[in-house]
Write a protein that holds these residues in place. Structure first.
Motif, short mmCIF file in Angstrom:
data_model
loop_
_atom_site.label_atom_id
_atom_site.label_comp_id
_atom_site.label_asym_id
_atom_site.label_seq_id
_atom_site.Cartn_x
_atom_site.Cartn_y
_atom_site.Cartn_z
N ALA A 465 0.84 -1.20 0.00
CA ALA A 465 0.00 0.00 0.00
C ALA A 465 0.87 1.25 0.00
O ALA A 465 0.58 2.23 -0.68
N LYS A 466 1.99 1.17 0.75
CA LYS A 466 2.80 2.38 0.94
C LYS A 466 3.68 2.71 -0.27
O LYS A 466 3.81 3.87 -0.65
N HIS A 467 4.30 1.70 -0.85
CA HIS A 467 5.30 1.98 -1.88
C HIS A 467 4.74 1.98 -3.29
O HIS A 467 5.38 2.48 -4.22
N SER A 468 3.59 1.39 -3.47
CA SER A 468 3.06 1.25 -4.84
C SER A 468 2.72 2.61 -5.42
O SER A 468 2.44 3.55 -4.69
N VAL A 469 2.76 2.69 -6.75
CA VAL A 469 2.48 3.97 -7.42
C VAL A 469 1.19 3.85 -8.24
O VAL A 469 0.92 2.79 -8.81
N PRO A 470 0.43 4.93 -8.29
CA PRO A 470 -0.83 4.87 -9.05
C PRO A 470 -0.55 4.93 -10.55
O PRO A 470 0.47 5.45 -10.98
N ALA A 471 -1.48 4.41 -11.31
CA ALA A 471 -1.33 4.48 -12.77
C ALA A 471 -2.69 4.40 -13.44
O ALA A 471 -3.65 3.90 -12.87
N GLU A 472 -2.70 4.93 -14.64
CA GLU A 472 -3.88 4.75 -15.50
C GLU A 472 -3.59 3.59 -16.44
O GLU A 472 -2.52 3.54 -17.05
N ILE A 473 -4.55 2.70 -16.55
CA ILE A 473 -4.36 1.54 -17.43
C ILE A 473 -5.44 1.57 -18.50
O ILE A 473 -6.63 1.74 -18.20
N ARG A 474 -5.02 1.46 -19.74
CA ARG A 474 -5.98 1.46 -20.85
C ARG A 474 -6.10 0.04 -21.39
O ARG A 474 -5.12 -0.53 -21.87
N ILE A 475 -7.29 -0.48 -21.27
CA ILE A 475 -7.55 -1.86 -21.71
C ILE A 475 -8.30 -1.79 -23.03
O ILE A 475 -9.35 -1.16 -23.12
#
Ligand code: ATP
Ligand code: MG
Length: 556
Positions: A465-475
């Motif tokens: 939860a702490k280290h992960s980075v957000p991203a936009e994913i296009r499917i």
């Protein structure tokens, strides 16, 4: 397969035959002749791979010739895009040439033909010329202008080119045979008037040569030995040869041979239709990852190798056929499996708390970059008490066939520990918002302990939860819901567009090793598929495109 063992395709057989009959190998020369009126698509890749493949095989030069005879549709943007795509595929052309380089030579030849009584200016409107053409079983009617004097035709041609007449007012026609069983030989049009600026010649010309009058002569001027085109030009072959005969002045006579167009299921490939998709906003440009264009496939994450391998697999054929798009996806998977580093990403996260893992502790676990590539090495992934896993990797109660996480059962977190589901936290509506589990500290992957070797049915991917980075994913899904969207008589291909061909997901969390990626970098997200960094991606807002899923559904 080694080069020797592969059976020759029919074009190679023709070339071998010509070599056997005395054509010196150093005379072999090929060309790829795109019209710069759109971006290259996967159909063009068949022709590119064929021509440049022959060039490689026979150590022969391959020209890139832009077939730029229709200024109404052609643009520099397309020239640039075409060059970029061919270079990206890894092919090197010998000379960069333009049919427009030959406009003066073609004009001079046309003048000669008029003088020899082999061409004339026809002042009839196009629809009259069309009806006079007759049918394959019925001879055409000769134009009343057919036997006008050469002087008159010469004068008119010159004035056509000065811009004295309107578009459509008259054309130059070859004088061949209005009764020929081959419709293309019934006095074909050589020049038409077009008051358009050309992307290279500006407004120097007011008349432009037709494809048939241009192509073979360009091949002859460049001394192309084998001019390979698609099947619809087969009936043009006698005309191609007739024209070359008229201007022949020594040297090699190019040989036109035809192969079947590549068609791909679930898409359209005509540039006109692709342009319509772009112009009317059904896609976001020529390089939209749903497009069958080379630039679309590149943005989608395809590698040049996978496109070339696909060409190899689908082959060169004498008959029209449709290649299953699943074969293209197969080729992508096959190559990406070998080269794409593995990373973990959770697309639809739900929080998982490991109750017996110390608060505040962070461990760095060793994770293989690519089990298919020994040289790829390892990376380190942080592990902590609070994690994310995929929402659908958990069920509060599940039957025996559910091998993911459930209460009271064990699964492995990939590259980490074996955990057991303990309890859930729900919101007021009864939705699960948090899962609680315990871990077995002795079960660390690769530690060699008996506990680590314990067999559990499922392995899940995760991030902290702490280290992960957000991203936009296009499917992406197929752009069309029909196998042959342009194969319906009374319905437009647009009726078969897939309304759900793009799904944008902004919840995803990625392992921190993905923080500094650059557009074009490709990865396998464990258990999810292959993904590529989109050019829209920035350091603050990472954007990934899904190239293909992991599963190979193509049946051999
Ligand atoms: P479109 O109908 O999509 O506009 P085109 O044939 O007019 O295609 P060009 O730019 O003239 O497009 O094509 C360049 C070369 O690529 C030609 O030699 C053509 O025969 C070949 N080519 C075009 N489409 C295909 C295809 N689907 N399969 C194989 N070769 C193709
Ligand atoms: Mg064309």
């Amino acid at each position: 397969m080694s080069e020797e063992k592969k059976s020759l395709n029919f074009i190679e057989q023709i070339i071998e035959e010509d070599l056997k009959n005395g054509l010196p190998q150093e005379k072999l020369r090929f060309r790829f002749p795109p019209e710069p009126n759109g971006y290259l698509h996967i159909g063009h890749a068949a022709s590119i791979c064929l021509n440049f493949g022959l060039g490689k095989k026979y150590n022969a030069p391959v020209n890139l010739r832009f077939d730029d005879t229709n200024p109404a549709k052609e643009e520099q943007e397309y020239v640039d895009a075409i060059k970029k795509d061919i270079a990206w595929l890894g092919f090197k052309w010998d000379k960069e040439l333009y049919a427009s380089n030959y406009f003066q030579q073609l004009y001079d030849w046309a003048v000669d033909m008029i003088k020899q009584g082999k061409a004339y200016v026809d002042e009839q409107p196009q629809d009259v010329i069309n009806t006079q053409k007759g049918t394959p079983t019925q001879a055409g009617i000769e134009s009343p202008y057919r036997n006008r004097s050469a002087a008159e035709s010469l004068d008119l041609l010159e004035r056509m080119n000065k811009g004295e007449f309107e578009e459509g007012a008259m054309v130059l026609r070859a004088k061949i045979d209005m009764a020929s069983p081959n419709m293309h030989m019934r006095d074909p049009i050589m020049y038409r008037i077009l008051h358009r600026a050309h992307h290279r010649t500006g407004d120097q010309w007011k008349i432009y040569p037709m494809y048939d009058w241009t192509h073979g002569q360009s091949d002859y001027l460049e001394q192309i030995s084998h001019s390979l085109c698609t099947l619809e030009f087969k009936p043009h072959r006698p005309l191609y040869e007739w024209y070359v005969e008229q201007v022949y002045n020594g040297g090699l006579k190019p040989k036109q041979r035809e192969f079947a167009r590549r068609n791909l299921s679930y898409t359209v490939m005509s540039k006109r239709k692709l342009l319509q998709l772009v112009e009317e906003g059904y896609v976001n440009g020529w390089d939209d990852p749903r497009m069958p264009t080379i630039s679309g496939l590149r943005r989608r994450g395809y590698t040049p190798e996978s496109i070339i391998n696909f060409s190899e697999l689908s082959g060169i054929s004498k008959r029209e056929n449709v290649t299953d798009v699943a074969l293209l996806e197969f080729a992508a998977r096959e190559h990406l499996n070998k080269i794409a580093p593995r990373r973990m990403a959770v697309l639809d996260p739900i929080k998982l708390v490991i109750d017996n893992y110390p608060e505040g502790k962070v461990e760095y676990l060793k994770a293989e970059n690519n089990p298919e590539d020994e040289t790829a090495g390892y990376r380190e992934m942080p592990f902590a008490r609070e994690l994310y896993i995929e929402r659908d990797d958990f069920k509060e109660s599940a039957n025996r066939k559910f091998f993911r996480l459930t209460l009271g059962k064990e699964v492995r977190l990939k590259n980490a520990y074996i955990i057991k589901g303990e309890s859930v936290v729900k919101d007021v509506d009864g939705n699960i918002i948090e899962i609680h589990a315990t871990y077995d500290p002795l079960s660390k992957s690769g530690s060699g302990t008996p506990e680590s070797k314990r067999k559990v049915k499922g392995t899940l991917h995760w991030v902290t939860a702490k280290h992960s980075v957000p991203a936009e994913i296009r499917i992406y899904d197929r752009l069309f819901i029909d196998e042959a969207p342009d194969g319906h008589k009374d319905r437009s291909f647009l009726e078969f567009l897939n309304p759900n061909s793009l799904q944008i997901d902004r919840k995803a969390r990625l392992e921190p090793n993905l923080q500094d990626v650059k557009p074009g970098e490709r990865f396998q997200f464990t258990r999810l598929g292959y993904f590529v960094v989109d050019p829209d991606s920035t350091k603050d807002q990472l954007v990934f495109n899904r190239t293909v899923t992991l599963r190979d559904t193509w049946k051999k």
